[in-house]
Motif scaffolding. Sequence first.
Motif, PDB file in Angstrom:
ATOM      1  N   ASN A 181       0.827  -1.212   0.000  1.00 45.76           N
ATOM      2  CA  ASN A 181       0.000   0.000   0.000  1.00 45.76           C
ATOM      3  C   ASN A 181       0.859   1.259   0.000  1.00 45.76           C
ATOM      4  OD1 ASN A 181      -2.556  -1.144  -0.130  1.00 45.76           O
ATOM      5  ND2 ASN A 181      -2.663  -1.426   2.079  1.00 45.76           N
ATOM      6  N   LEU A 182       1.981   1.222   0.696  1.00 45.20           N
ATOM      7  CA  LEU A 182       2.905   2.355   0.696  1.00 45.20           C
ATOM      8  C   LEU A 182       3.456   2.591  -0.708  1.00 45.20           C
ATOM      9  CD1 LEU A 182       4.469   4.459   2.390  1.00 45.20           C
ATOM     10  CD2 LEU A 182       6.232   2.734   2.684  1.00 45.20           C
ATOM     11  N   HIS A 183       3.853   1.528  -1.366  1.00 43.69           N
ATOM     12  CA  HIS A 183       4.362   1.625  -2.740  1.00 43.69           C
ATOM     13  C   HIS A 183       3.270   2.143  -3.680  1.00 43.69           C
ATOM     14  CE1 HIS A 183       6.942   0.728  -6.113  1.00 43.69           C
ATOM     15  NE2 HIS A 183       5.958   0.043  -6.683  1.00 43.69           N
ATOM     16  N   ASP A 184       2.046   1.646  -3.521  1.00 45.23           N
ATOM     17  CA  ASP A 184       0.924   2.084  -4.359  1.00 45.23           C
ATOM     18  C   ASP A 184       0.614   3.561  -4.138  1.00 45.23           C
ATOM     19  OD1 ASP A 184      -1.307   1.614  -6.170  1.00 45.23           O
ATOM     20  OD2 ASP A 184      -2.582   1.791  -4.397  1.00 45.23           O
ATOM     21  N   CYS A 185       0.671   3.992  -2.890  1.00 47.63           N
ATOM     22  CA  CYS A 185       0.395   5.387  -2.551  1.00 47.63           C
ATOM     23  C   CYS A 185       1.444   6.320  -3.178  1.00 47.63           C
ATOM     24  CB  CYS A 185       0.366   5.540  -1.041  1.00 47.63           C
ATOM     25  SG  CYS A 185      -0.341   7.070  -0.462  1.00 47.63           S
ATOM     26  N   ILE A 186       2.695   5.917  -3.136  1.00 50.21           N
ATOM     27  CA  ILE A 186       3.772   6.721  -3.731  1.00 50.21           C
ATOM     28  C   ILE A 186       3.616   6.772  -5.245  1.00 50.21           C
ATOM     29  CG2 ILE A 186       6.261   6.785  -4.127  1.00 50.21           C
ATOM     30  CD1 ILE A 186       6.558   5.679  -1.250  1.00 50.21           C
ATOM     31  N   GLU A 187       3.256   5.635  -5.854  1.00 52.06           N
ATOM     32  CA  GLU A 187       3.035   5.617  -7.307  1.00 52.06           C
ATOM     33  C   GLU A 187       1.889   6.538  -7.711  1.00 52.06           C
ATOM     34  OE1 GLU A 187       2.453   1.691  -8.776  1.00 52.06           O
ATOM     35  OE2 GLU A 187       4.593   1.291  -8.940  1.00 52.06           O
ATOM     36  N   LYS A 188       0.796   6.518  -6.947  1.00 54.69           N
ATOM     37  CA  LYS A 188      -0.337   7.418  -7.216  1.00 54.69           C
ATOM     38  C   LYS A 188       0.105   8.872  -7.156  1.00 54.69           C
ATOM     39  CE  LYS A 188      -4.247   4.825  -5.317  1.00 54.69           C
ATOM     40  NZ  LYS A 188      -5.276   4.858  -4.256  1.00 54.69           N
ATOM     41  N   LEU A 189       0.854   9.194  -6.113  1.00 56.47           N
ATOM     42  CA  LEU A 189       1.328  10.556  -5.930  1.00 56.47           C
ATOM     43  C   LEU A 189       2.253  10.978  -7.071  1.00 56.47           C
ATOM     44  CD1 LEU A 189       1.220  12.959  -4.028  1.00 56.47           C
ATOM     45  CD2 LEU A 189       3.147  11.987  -2.793  1.00 56.47           C
ATOM     46  N   GLU A 190       3.158  10.103  -7.474  1.00 53.63           N
ATOM     47  CA  GLU A 190       4.060  10.406  -8.584  1.00 53.63           C
ATOM     48  C   GLU A 190       3.288  10.622  -9.881  1.00 53.63           C
ATOM     49  OE1 GLU A 190       6.786   7.128  -8.602  1.00 53.63           O
ATOM     50  OE2 GLU A 190       8.118   8.078  -7.139  1.00 53.63           O
ATOM     51  N   ARG A 191       2.265   9.797 -10.110  1.00 58.82           N
ATOM     52  CA  ARG A 191       1.445   9.933 -11.319  1.00 58.82           C
ATOM     53  C   ARG A 191       0.706  11.263 -11.354  1.00 58.82           C
ATOM     54  NH1 ARG A 191      -0.211   4.615 -11.285  1.00 58.82           N
ATOM     55  NH2 ARG A 191      -1.835   5.190  -9.837  1.00 58.82           N
ATOM     56  N   ILE A 192       0.136  11.644 -10.210  1.00 61.77           N
ATOM     57  CA  ILE A 192      -0.608  12.911 -10.128  1.00 61.77           C
ATOM     58  C   ILE A 192       0.336  14.092 -10.312  1.00 61.77           C
ATOM     59  CG2 ILE A 192      -1.836  14.411  -8.505  1.00 61.77           C
ATOM     60  CD1 ILE A 192      -3.223  11.879  -7.450  1.00 61.77           C
ATOM     61  N   LEU A 193       1.488  14.042  -9.673  1.00 54.66           N
ATOM     62  CA  LEU A 193       2.443  15.150  -9.789  1.00 54.66           C
ATOM     63  C   LEU A 193       3.019  15.247 -11.203  1.00 54.66           C
ATOM     64  CD1 LEU A 193       4.282  14.909  -6.381  1.00 54.66           C
ATOM     65  CD2 LEU A 193       2.572  16.570  -7.082  1.00 54.66           C
ATOM     66  N   LEU A 194       3.204  14.125 -11.853  1.00 55.17           N
ATOM     67  CA  LEU A 194       3.692  14.148 -13.232  1.00 55.17           C
ATOM     68  C   LEU A 194       2.658  14.786 -14.157  1.00 55.17           C
ATOM     69  CD1 LEU A 194       5.878  13.338 -15.258  1.00 55.17           C
ATOM     70  CD2 LEU A 194       4.686  11.170 -15.525  1.00 55.17           C
ATOM     71  N   LYS A 195       1.390  14.404 -13.985  1.00 54.91           N
ATOM     72  CA  LYS A 195       0.313  15.014 -14.783  1.00 54.91           C
ATOM     73  C   LYS A 195       0.255  16.517 -14.556  1.00 54.91           C
ATOM     74  CE  LYS A 195      -3.302  11.555 -15.298  1.00 54.91           C
ATOM     75  NZ  LYS A 195      -4.663  11.233 -14.869  1.00 54.91           N
ATOM     76  N   SER A 196       0.432  16.926 -13.320  1.00 50.87           N
ATOM     77  CA  SER A 196       0.335  18.344 -12.980  1.00 50.87           C
ATOM     78  C   SER A 196       1.548  19.128 -13.446  1.00 50.87           C
ATOM     79  CB  SER A 196       0.182  18.511 -11.468  1.00 50.87           C
ATOM     80  OG  SER A 196      -0.982  17.870 -11.023  1.00 50.87           O
ATOM     81  N   SER A 197       2.669  18.476 -13.680  1.00 47.78           N
ATOM     82  CA  SER A 197       3.891  19.165 -14.071  1.00 47.78           C
ATOM     83  C   SER A 197       3.981  19.440 -15.566  1.00 47.78           C
ATOM     84  CB  SER A 197       5.113  18.343 -13.662  1.00 47.78           C
ATOM     85  OG  SER A 197       5.160  18.243 -12.274  1.00 47.78           O
ATOM     86  N   ILE A 198       3.228  18.708 -16.351  1.00 44.36           N
ATOM     87  CA  ILE A 198       3.304  18.871 -17.800  1.00 44.36           C
ATOM     88  C   ILE A 198       2.660  20.179 -18.206  1.00 44.36           C
ATOM     89  CG2 ILE A 198       2.565  17.944 -20.011  1.00 44.36           C
ATOM     90  CD1 ILE A 198       2.755  15.170 -18.764  1.00 44.36           C
ATOM     91  N   ILE A 199       3.414  20.975 -18.926  1.00 40.79           N
ATOM     92  CA  ILE A 199       2.904  22.249 -19.426  1.00 40.79           C
ATOM     93  C   ILE A 199       2.383  22.004 -20.836  1.00 40.79           C
ATOM     94  CG2 ILE A 199       3.508  24.613 -20.061  1.00 40.79           C
ATOM     95  CD1 ILE A 199       5.687  24.447 -17.892  1.00 40.79           C
ATOM     96  N   PRO A 200       1.089  22.223 -21.070  1.00 31.16           N
ATOM     97  CA  PRO A 200       0.550  21.935 -22.396  1.00 31.16           C
ATOM     98  C   PRO A 200       1.098  22.890 -23.449  1.00 31.16           C
ATOM     99  CG  PRO A 200      -1.114  22.975 -21.023  1.00 31.16           C
ATOM    100  CD  PRO A 200       0.084  22.734 -20.158  1.00 31.16           C
ATOM    101  N   LYS A 201       1.262  22.364 -24.658  1.00 27.56           N
ATOM    102  CA  LYS A 201       1.742  23.190 -25.751  1.00 27.56           C
ATOM    103  C   LYS A 201       0.647  24.168 -26.159  1.00 27.56           C
ATOM    104  CE  LYS A 201       3.677  21.106 -29.200  1.00 27.56           C
ATOM    105  NZ  LYS A 201       4.012  20.117 -30.249  1.00 27.56           N
ATOM    106  N   GLU A 202       1.051  25.370 -26.531  1.00 28.59           N
ATOM    107  CA  GLU A 202       0.073  26.351 -26.985  1.00 28.59           C
ATOM    108  C   GLU A 202      -0.348  25.995 -28.400  1.00 28.59           C
ATOM    109  OE1 GLU A 202       0.939  30.481 -26.504  1.00 28.59           O
ATOM    110  OE2 GLU A 202       1.990  30.128 -24.626  1.00 28.59           O
TER     111      GLU A 202
END
Length: 164
Positions: free
Chosen positions: A105-126
Amino acid sequence: MSTVELFNLTTLPRQSAALYSTSRDNIKFHVPRDKIDFQFSRSSGPGGQNVNKVNTKVEARFNVNQADWLSDHCKDMLYSNYRNNINSAGEFVINSSKYREQKLNLHDCIEKLERILLKSSIIPKERLPTDVPTYAQERRKKDKMFRSDIKAGRGKVFMNDSSE
C-alpha cells in the motif's frame, strides 16, 4: 521532441524533485520521501481478523504551499485539478488500501502521488491557430445540404384536390 521539452525545468530549484526518463514512454517524477508525511491506519474491506489487528492503510500528505520541490505551475494545477484532495489546511492527501500488506500500500500510494504530480507538471503546448482546410469546408457544406434535404422532406403532406 524529447521528453525534457515537455516540462518547464527552469522554474524548479536545483534540489527539487527531478524528472527523469529512461525512454519516451517511461517518465517518472521523483517525490522526496522525507518531505511527505505517511500515516498508517486500519483498512476496511476483506482480510478477516487481520483487518482488526494490522495497520495496512497508508495515507500520504504534504503541504502544497510549503512544497519547495514543486514548481508554481504544478502547485496551480494541483489546486485546480485535485482540489478534492486538498484539505482546509492546504495539505494534499492521498491514501491507499488496495492491498492487505502495508508495504504494498505504501508503494501504491507513492506511485499514485508520482502519477498525479507528473500530470500536474506537464505544461501543455500552446495551440497555433490555423485556417480550416478547403476540403473540410466543402465536406461541411455537402453534409449541411444533405441534412437540409432530409429535413425538407419532413413537412406536411397536402392532398391534391385536382385529381378528382
